[in-house]
Design a protein around this motif. Structure first.
Motif, PDB file in Angstrom:
ATOM      1  N   VAL A  27      29.467  33.666  43.278  1.00 16.88           N
ATOM      2  CA  VAL A  27      30.435  33.686  42.172  1.00 16.88           C
ATOM      3  C   VAL A  27      29.829  33.293  40.821  1.00 16.88           C
ATOM      4  CG1 VAL A  27      32.351  33.262  43.752  1.00 16.88           C
ATOM      5  CG2 VAL A  27      31.295  31.327  42.581  1.00 16.88           C
ATOM      6  N   LYS A  28      28.531  33.145  40.754  1.00 14.21           N
ATOM      7  CA  LYS A  28      27.899  32.678  39.513  1.00 14.21           C
ATOM      8  C   LYS A  28      28.048  33.646  38.346  1.00 14.21           C
ATOM      9  CE  LYS A  28      23.233  34.284  40.515  1.00 14.21           C
ATOM     10  NZ  LYS A  28      21.887  33.876  40.891  1.00 14.21           N
ATOM     11  N   ASP A  29      28.454  34.885  38.615  1.00 10.63           N
ATOM     12  CA  ASP A  29      28.627  35.854  37.541  1.00 10.63           C
ATOM     13  C   ASP A  29      29.891  35.607  36.720  1.00 10.63           C
ATOM     14  OD1 ASP A  29      30.639  36.711  39.240  1.00 10.63           O
ATOM     15  OD2 ASP A  29      29.760  38.666  39.635  1.00 10.63           O
ATOM     16  N   GLY A  30      30.702  34.633  37.144  1.00 12.36           N
ATOM     17  CA  GLY A  30      31.886  34.270  36.373  1.00 12.36           C
ATOM     18  C   GLY A  30      33.107  35.133  36.613  1.00 12.36           C
ATOM     19  N   GLN A  31      32.982  36.126  37.473  1.00 10.62           N
ATOM     20  CA  GLN A  31      34.131  36.981  37.788  1.00 10.62           C
ATOM     21  C   GLN A  31      35.109  36.218  38.672  1.00 10.62           C
ATOM     22  OE1 GLN A  31      34.498  40.186  36.490  1.00 10.62           O
ATOM     23  NE2 GLN A  31      32.694  39.538  35.324  1.00 10.62           N
ATOM     24  N   GLU A  32      36.344  36.696  38.712  1.00 10.89           N
ATOM     25  CA  GLU A  32      37.350  36.098  39.576  1.00 10.89           C
ATOM     26  C   GLU A  32      37.302  36.793  40.936  1.00 10.89           C
ATOM     27  OE1 GLU A  32      42.125  35.797  39.442  1.00 10.89           O
ATOM     28  OE2 GLU A  32      41.040  35.185  37.638  1.00 10.89           O
ATOM     29  N   TYR A  33      37.259  36.015  42.000  1.00 11.45           N
ATOM     30  CA  TYR A  33      37.148  36.559  43.351  1.00 11.45           C
ATOM     31  C   TYR A  33      38.267  36.036  44.238  1.00 11.45           C
ATOM     32  CZ  TYR A  33      32.329  37.961  42.346  1.00 11.45           C
ATOM     33  OH  TYR A  33      31.202  38.542  41.819  1.00 11.45           O
ATOM     34  N   LYS A  34      38.810  36.913  45.058  1.00 14.05           N
ATOM     35  CA  LYS A  34      39.705  36.499  46.128  1.00 14.05           C
ATOM     36  C   LYS A  34      38.824  36.195  47.328  1.00 14.05           C
ATOM     37  CE  LYS A  34      43.610  39.285  44.738  1.00 14.05           C
ATOM     38  NZ  LYS A  34      44.654  40.204  45.165  1.00 14.05           N
TER      39      LYS A  34
ATOM     40  N   HIS B  44      37.410  39.062  49.180  1.00 10.17           N
ATOM     41  CA  HIS B  44      36.276  39.762  48.586  1.00 10.17           C
ATOM     42  C   HIS B  44      34.955  39.012  48.778  1.00 10.17           C
ATOM     43  CE1 HIS B  44      39.565  41.551  45.931  1.00 10.17           C
ATOM     44  NE2 HIS B  44      39.213  42.472  46.811  1.00 10.17           N
TER      45      HIS B  44
END
Length: 72
Positions: free
Chosen positions: A16-23, A26
């Protein structure tokens, strides 16, 4: 072998280090890939027979990391 939620924490940060929101749904494949889980391990369910074990462990890793302020 499916890792415990503590072992999942660092790889979860990497995913998750790319800063996107993840469920959580996913995150299952990328985390499973990191640990080299077999198709059988990916399908393994908790004793309740409702939730995949890896999904539950990712959820708990995320929850504790959020409480610690490491994830939003």
């Amino acid at each position: 072998m499916i890792p415990d939620f503590q072992t999942i924490m660092r790889p979860l940060l990497e995913v998750v280090k790319d800063g996107q929101e993840y469920k959580v749904s996913h995150l299952i494949d990328p985390i499973s890939d990191i640990f080299g889980l077999t198709p059988e391990e990916r399908r393994e369910l908790l004793p309740s027979q409702r939730t995949p074990t890896i999904q539950s462990r990712i959820y708990w890793a995320r929850t504790y990391m959020q409480k610690a302020g490491l994830l939003e």
